[in-house]
Design a protein around this motif. Structure first.
Motif, PDB file in Angstrom:
ATOM      1  N   LEU A 115      12.755  -7.802 -59.632  1.00  0.00           N
ATOM      2  CA  LEU A 115      11.296  -7.750 -59.469  1.00  0.00           C
ATOM      3  C   LEU A 115      10.663  -9.106 -59.747  1.00  0.00           C
TER       4      LEU A 115
ATOM      5  N   LEU B  60       6.935  -6.131 -54.423  1.00  0.00           N
ATOM      6  CA  LEU B  60       7.813  -6.761 -55.396  1.00  0.00           C
ATOM      7  C   LEU B  60       8.951  -7.475 -54.701  1.00  0.00           C
TER       8      LEU B  60
ATOM      9  N   ARG C 236       6.320 -11.462 -59.365  1.00  0.00           N
ATOM     10  CA  ARG C 236       5.293 -10.524 -58.960  1.00  0.00           C
ATOM     11  C   ARG C 236       4.193 -10.401 -60.010  1.00  0.00           C
TER      12      ARG C 236
END
Length: 381
Positions: free
Chosen positions: A346, A9, A349
């Motif tokens: 994050l 991530l 991803r």
């Protein structure tokens, strides 16, 4: 299946563009502005998970867009499909979408579903209810409570489909504009492109702003929405917050007030997919509600929820949005009903469809994948 391995991530800090993707090891800590956390794979083997609701015993109901409902154990174990779910049109963006518990679920075992349903003339956004059997093994007594008509033969997009109960005890339901005829969102006699305020049996709620107005549907609470896939109650104020997709930009977070026009497709901060202006080509106009926050380029927000737990004190009162493209988690710092800060987590991803706080104070994320997962954010310390 539960595991302790982290995903590969990227953490993007602030509201700017994230950098290049960087994998992390199974023990690495992700550090954000107000918290440090790890990402744990809580459950796997779900097909396009879309909506979720925690049961009183801590288990998690999860819908799969093709038309299945699963129960996830407190250890992440995924049940077989629960029998008795409503029939759906699982085409395009349609299918079994959101699920919500009745406020008195502990005694009634009643659940609500938003889905794409078949009707004369095509497909539409549908609100249905059902009751769990005493052993929680199956659903019984499925009823259609409301069809957000008219049905549309063309297109299988923009169903909206979030359910939330307000502090007033009323059920709020978002509906999309159904994509092919944008103007539906502005027609008060049409239930597409709206947020509806309903009694639990699907009737128009008492006190709705357009009751008694000629040519207007009495269920309408707000209008001028494109594809609202997020609804949440602000725990600090009790206000209803809505999240919706724009086209090429123009994604919005809105504070909903009775009778307000949120502008689509008259005005937009984005442009249409072919690059042409939307409506008047203006971003705002008199008599149209301004968003609390908007994004161009797009972040494609889907579900959203407020965090009020104890595991992440620095996030308390923040609004989290699940973003699809670019993928990630958007954290909005709130002061009352004002957005005062943004952080992207994050980033770039996996497509995130929904984010919700758990009864354990942790944050859970549904991934929009053919082999979908439920991820859990846990404090690093």
């Amino acid at each position: 299946m539960r595991g302790a391995r982290l995903l590969a991530l990227l953490l993007g800090i602030g509201s700017g563009v994230a950098g290049c993707a960087a994998p992390v090891s199974s023990q690495e800590v992700v550090r954000s502005e107000r918290a440090s956390f790890r990402v744990v794979e809580f459950a796997t083997g779900l097909e396009r998970p879309w909506g979720a609701a925690f049961l009183p015993d801590g288990r998690l109901l999860v819908t799969e867009r093709p038309g299945r409902l699963r129960i996830l154990g407190r250890d992440g174990a995924v049940s077989a499909p629960v029998p008795g779910v409503p029939e759906v049109v699982a085409q395009g963006q349609g299918g079994l979408l959101d699920v919500a518990l009745a406020p008195d679920f502990a005694t009634t075992r009643q659940v609500y579903f938003c889905l794409a349903g078949a009707a004369e003339g095509g497909a539409l956004t549908r609100l249905a209810s059902a009751t769990f059997s005493a052993d929680m093994a199956r659903l019984e007594g499925v009823r259609t409570l409301l069809d957000a008509g008219p049905a549309q033969a063309s297109g299988r997009n923009h169903f909206g489909c979030r359910i939330v109960f307000g502090r007033d005890g009323k059920l709020y339901l978002s509906t999309g504009d159904r994509y092919t005829d944008k103007e539906r969102a502005q027609r008060l006699g049409d239930l597409a492109g709206k947020v509806l305020r309903l009694e639990r049996d699907g009737r128009p709620a008492e006190g709705n702003p357009f009751i008694g107005r000629a040519g207007a549907r009495p269920e309408v609470f707000t209008y001028g929405h494109r594809n609202p896939q997020g609804l949440a109650v602000n725990p600090a104020t009790g206000s209803l917050i809505e999240v919706e997709f724009g086209a090429r930009g123009g994604d919005e977070v809105n504070l909903l007030r009775a009778g307000a026009n949120h502008g689509w497709p008259i005005v937009s901060y984005g442009t249409d997919y072919d690059g042409s202006p939307v409506g008047t080509g203006r971003a705002s106009a008199p008599g149209i509600e301004e968003p609390l926050r908007h994004w161009t380029p797009a972040v494609s927000p889907s579900g959203g929820n407020f965090y009020a737990g104890d595991a992440f004190p620095g996030w308390r009162g923040n609004l989290f949005l699940a973003a699809l493209r670019p993928s990630g988690l958007v954290r909005l710092t709130m002061e009352g009903d004002r957005v005062v800060g943004e952080e992207r987590l994050l980033w770039n991803r996996t497509r995130f469809r929904q984010v919700l706080p758990g009864p354990d104070g942790l944050l859970y994320i549904l991934t929009d994948e053919a082999q979908g997962r439920v991820l859990r954010l846990e404090p690093a310390n």
